[in-house]
Design a protein around this motif. Structure first.
Motif, short mmCIF file in Angstrom:
data_model
loop_
_atom_site.label_atom_id
_atom_site.label_comp_id
_atom_site.label_asym_id
_atom_site.label_seq_id
_atom_site.Cartn_x
_atom_site.Cartn_y
_atom_site.Cartn_z
N THR A 3 77.54 50.67 -5.19
CA THR A 3 78.17 51.35 -6.33
C THR A 3 77.49 51.01 -7.65
O THR A 3 77.74 51.66 -8.65
N GLN A 4 76.65 49.98 -7.65
CA GLN A 4 75.93 49.59 -8.85
C GLN A 4 74.44 49.85 -8.63
O GLN A 4 73.86 49.33 -7.68
N VAL A 5 73.85 50.66 -9.49
CA VAL A 5 72.44 51.04 -9.34
C VAL A 5 71.71 50.78 -10.65
O VAL A 5 72.18 51.15 -11.73
N GLU A 6 70.54 50.15 -10.55
CA GLU A 6 69.68 49.95 -11.71
C GLU A 6 68.60 51.02 -11.68
O GLU A 6 67.70 50.98 -10.84
N ALA A 7 68.70 51.98 -12.57
CA ALA A 7 67.74 53.08 -12.62
C ALA A 7 67.58 53.53 -14.05
O ALA A 7 68.49 53.40 -14.88
N GLY A 8 66.40 54.09 -14.34
CA GLY A 8 66.12 54.58 -15.68
C GLY A 8 66.84 55.89 -15.98
O GLY A 8 67.44 56.52 -15.10
#
Length: 309
Positions: free
Chosen positions: A216-221
């Motif tokens: 549920t947590q995504v690191e994306a630009g």
């Protein structure tokens, strides 16, 4: 019958586009991909249903509502989560090998229906479809690059692929049988189905986010998030609402022993889009697969035509 086949081809054309999304967004979990697509599908369906909301609610029974929940799970939410998981964990080749059996499993599931042809009359068309599926997957396996997927992860991905196959076979059978005598037309049923799917997807997403579940947590630009929402919206409107509407219109007109095989249009269009994006002509094996699939489906359609006395 010709209109039913045309509607199935249109459904396959847009489903072929939607199926490539998980491979384009590998950093987003299957949960997020599924919930975003189907929440937007529900919102779009709700907007379309607003002018006739009172009429639809008055005609809707508890049995209809229960079936909509079942179809939303097996045909959309759970199916797409399993499919995306299988693609990301086991690879496209292995997933295609298993989910590609849908034309056969749906046909077998509908063999007992009143309008079904005996399987002995479909054995040769089915054999051509099966040969085409084998060619597609053989080509995929031969051209796939080696990867470093762990054994446990690959095994889990294969289980997800089999689960996706079971879900969509179950969905296609129940949905087709209901539509034969439904009080709703194809557009209305697709809209109701979309609203149900959207509500369930939004609840699942809120619950997963509240529990901070993995994925549920995504690191994306910013650009990747824009692509995520753009592809999710396209999948919702084209792949879900329009595709499901066309499929409903097709299955209302055709027996399961034929409509099940028409799912190969999704595979054929996915191949076509792949050739266009890569800017190259199909290989001999790919061309053979496409010809076998088309020949099998056309042969099956011909077998379903009324026989002259």
């Amino acid at each position: 019958m010709k209109r039913g086949i045309a509607y199935a081809a249109l459904a396959g054309a847009v489903w072929g586009l939607a199926i490539v999304v998980p491979s384009l967004l590998p950093e987003f979990s299957p949960l997020m991909l599924s919930c975003a697509r189907f929440s937007l599908y529900g919102a779009f369906s709700l907007l379309l249903a607003a002018p006739q909301a009172r009429e639809l609610l008055q005609r809707l029974t508890w049995n209809d509502a229960a079936l909509l929940v079942k179809l939303a799970l097996t045909g959309n939410l759970i199916y797409f989560m399993l499919l995306a998981s299988a693609i990301q964990w086991a690879g496209v080749a292995s997933t295609a090998l298993i989910v590609g059996l849908l034309p056969l499993t749906i046909t077998l599931a509908g063999r007992g229906d009143a309008d079904a042809l005996p399987l002995r009359r479909l054995r040769w068309p089915l054999l051509l479809v099966f040969a085409g599926i084998c060619c597609i997957n053989l080509d995929t396996l031969l051209t796939a690059q080696s990867d470093s997927l762990e054994l446990g992860q690959r095994a889990l991905g294969l289980l997800c692929a089999f689960g996706a196959l079971l879900c969509w076979t179950w969905f296609a059978t129940d949905n087709a049988r209901y539509l034969k005598g439904s009080r709703f037309n194809s557009s209305q049923w697709s809209t109701l189905w979309g609203i149900t799917t959207g509500l369930m997807s939004a609840l699942v997403w809120l619950l997963a986010d509240g529990l901070a579940l993995p994925g549920t947590q995504v690191e994306a630009g910013e650009q990747r998030w824009m692509l995520f929402w753009g592809l999710s919206l396209s999948s919702a409107v084209l792949g879900s609402w329009f595709g499901n509407r066309m499929w409903n219109a097709s299955t209302r007109r055709l027996p399961l022993t034929l409509s099940g095989q028409l799912i190969v249009f999704e595979t054929l269009f996915a191949l076509l889009y792949g050739f266009i994006s890569l800017k190259h002509l199909p290989s001999l094996l790919q061309s053979s697969a496409a010809l076998l699939l088309l020949a099998g489906v056309l042969w099956a359609a011909r077998r379903h035509l009324p026989q002259p006395h």
